[in-house]
Design an enzyme around this catalytic site. Structure first.
Site, mmCIF file in Angstrom:
data_model
loop_
_atom_site.group_PDB
_atom_site.id
_atom_site.type_symbol
_atom_site.label_atom_id
_atom_site.label_comp_id
_atom_site.label_asym_id
_atom_site.label_seq_id
_atom_site.Cartn_x
_atom_site.Cartn_y
_atom_site.Cartn_z
ATOM 1 N N LYS A 1 -20.748 -8.643 -14.701
ATOM 2 C CA LYS A 1 -21.203 -9.016 -15.825
ATOM 3 C C LYS A 1 -20.194 -8.642 -17.075
ATOM 4 O O LYS A 1 -20.526 -9.416 -18.211
ATOM 5 C CB LYS A 1 -22.609 -8.178 -16.126
ATOM 6 N N GLY A 2 -19.492 -7.842 -16.775
ATOM 7 C CA GLY A 2 -18.455 -7.452 -17.921
ATOM 8 C C GLY A 2 -17.614 -8.313 -18.677
ATOM 9 O O GLY A 2 -17.308 -8.175 -19.833
ATOM 10 N N ASP B 1 -7.898 -2.237 -13.359
ATOM 11 C CA ASP B 1 -7.870 -0.834 -13.251
ATOM 12 C C ASP B 1 -7.132 -0.342 -12.091
ATOM 13 O O ASP B 1 -6.030 -0.496 -12.062
ATOM 14 C CB ASP B 1 -9.282 -0.255 -13.256
ATOM 15 N N ASP C 1 -19.883 -1.904 -19.607
ATOM 16 C CA ASP C 1 -21.115 -0.838 -19.857
ATOM 17 C C ASP C 1 -20.664 0.472 -19.620
ATOM 18 O O ASP C 1 -19.813 0.615 -18.645
ATOM 19 C CB ASP C 1 -22.203 -1.472 -19.041
HETATM 20 P P1 5GP Z 1 -10.632 -2.320 -10.128
HETATM 21 O O1 5GP Z 1 -11.065 -2.929 -8.834
HETATM 22 O O2 5GP Z 1 -9.393 -3.062 -10.769
HETATM 23 O O3 5GP Z 1 -10.470 -0.811 -9.947
HETATM 24 O O4 5GP Z 1 -11.956 -2.447 -10.997
HETATM 25 C C1 5GP Z 1 -12.054 -3.169 -12.008
HETATM 26 C C2 5GP Z 1 -13.536 -3.085 -12.569
HETATM 27 O O5 5GP Z 1 -13.707 -1.651 -12.734
HETATM 28 C C3 5GP Z 1 -13.765 -3.900 -13.794
HETATM 29 O O6 5GP Z 1 -14.072 -5.225 -13.668
HETATM 30 C C4 5GP Z 1 -14.635 -2.877 -14.291
HETATM 31 O O7 5GP Z 1 -16.071 -3.432 -13.963
HETATM 32 C C5 5GP Z 1 -14.720 -1.413 -14.071
HETATM 33 N N1 5GP Z 1 -13.858 -0.511 -14.880
HETATM 34 C C6 5GP Z 1 -12.675 0.029 -14.563
HETATM 35 N N2 5GP Z 1 -12.213 0.607 -15.615
HETATM 36 C C7 5GP Z 1 -13.503 0.562 -16.579
HETATM 37 C C8 5GP Z 1 -13.758 1.172 -17.801
HETATM 38 O O8 5GP Z 1 -13.199 1.940 -18.531
HETATM 39 N N3 5GP Z 1 -14.997 0.841 -18.359
HETATM 40 C C9 5GP Z 1 -16.058 0.184 -17.570
HETATM 41 N N4 5GP Z 1 -17.344 -0.128 -18.313
HETATM 42 N N5 5GP Z 1 -15.739 -0.477 -16.390
HETATM 43 C C10 5GP Z 1 -14.393 -0.110 -15.935
#
Ligand code: 5GP
Length: 183
Positions: free
Chosen positions: A43-44, A110, A168
């Site tokens: 959703k983000g 991230d 969120d």
């Molecule tokens: P990755 O697979 O790159 O670790 O994660 C990406 C997902 O982690 C993003 O789409 C998001 O949903 C979540 N995420 C990573 N950091 C944050 C943050 O600071 N705030 C929020 N709300 N979600 C995060």
């Protein structure tokens, strides 16, 4: 509402300016004579996606929606990545992906696991090219080293926990029009 203290780091105006600049870069990168399959990671990314696709004016943009879960563990009340990625939902038929120019539009990169898995998924299904647009990049948090956004609005230092503009914390704060960090 919770009692968490939040601080705005990007205003609606700053986001709008970067989104318009990114749309220009995207138009320069993708061929004018082919449709662009714009994939929203729900959703983000929903609000970012809506603004970005509207700013891409000179391309035939097709819509697609996916949900991937890579998560989650509560760490101090905030959700942090655990490592496994799975595709929970896709609105896109395989026939739409074969030969397509795909742009995955995501809220945050991230660790990089989610986007690495999604990029591999679209290539496996026969996409011609797969590029990535993110609202926020957290390069200090990367655990997968061969993935980076092709287009990114803002780069963050360290690992602040971000909310607002689609993002969120426990489903709260998504409707805020700016980007905030939880202190
Ligand atoms: P990755 O697979 O790159 O670790 O994660 C990406 C997902 O982690 C993003 O789409 C998001 O949903 C979540 N995420 C990573 N950091 C944050 C943050 O600071 N705030 C929020 N709300 N979600 C995060």
């Amino acid at each position: 509402m919770t009692d968490k203290k939040i601080t705005q780091i990007y205003t609606q105006e700053q986001i709008k300016n970067r989104v318009n600049e990114m749309a220009d870069e995207i138009e320069k990168t993708f061929a004018a004579d082919r449709p662009l399959l714009a994939i929203c990671v729900i959703k983000g990314a929903v609000l970012f996606y809506a603004d970005l696709v509207k700013a891409i004016r000179n391309r035939d943009v097709r819509f697609g929606f996916v949900a991937a879960s890579s998560y989650y563990n509560a760490e101090g009340g905030l959700m942090r990545s655990t490592g496994t990625v799975n595709m929970k939902y896709s609105s896109v038929d395989e026939s739409e992906i074969v030969g397509a120019e795909v742009l995955i539009i995501e809220d945050i990169i991230d660790t990089g696991r989610t986007l690495k898995a999604l990029k591999a998924y679209f290539y496996e299904k026969g996409a011609k090219t797969v590029k990535i647009a993110t609202l926020l990049n957290k390069p200090d948090c990367r655990v997968v080293d061969d993935i980076d956004p092709d287009f990114n609005a803002f780069t963050l230092v360290g690992n602040p926990y971000i909310i607002g503009y689609g993002l969120d914390n426990a489903q709260q704060y998504r409707n805020l029009d700016g980007v905030y960090k939880i202190n």
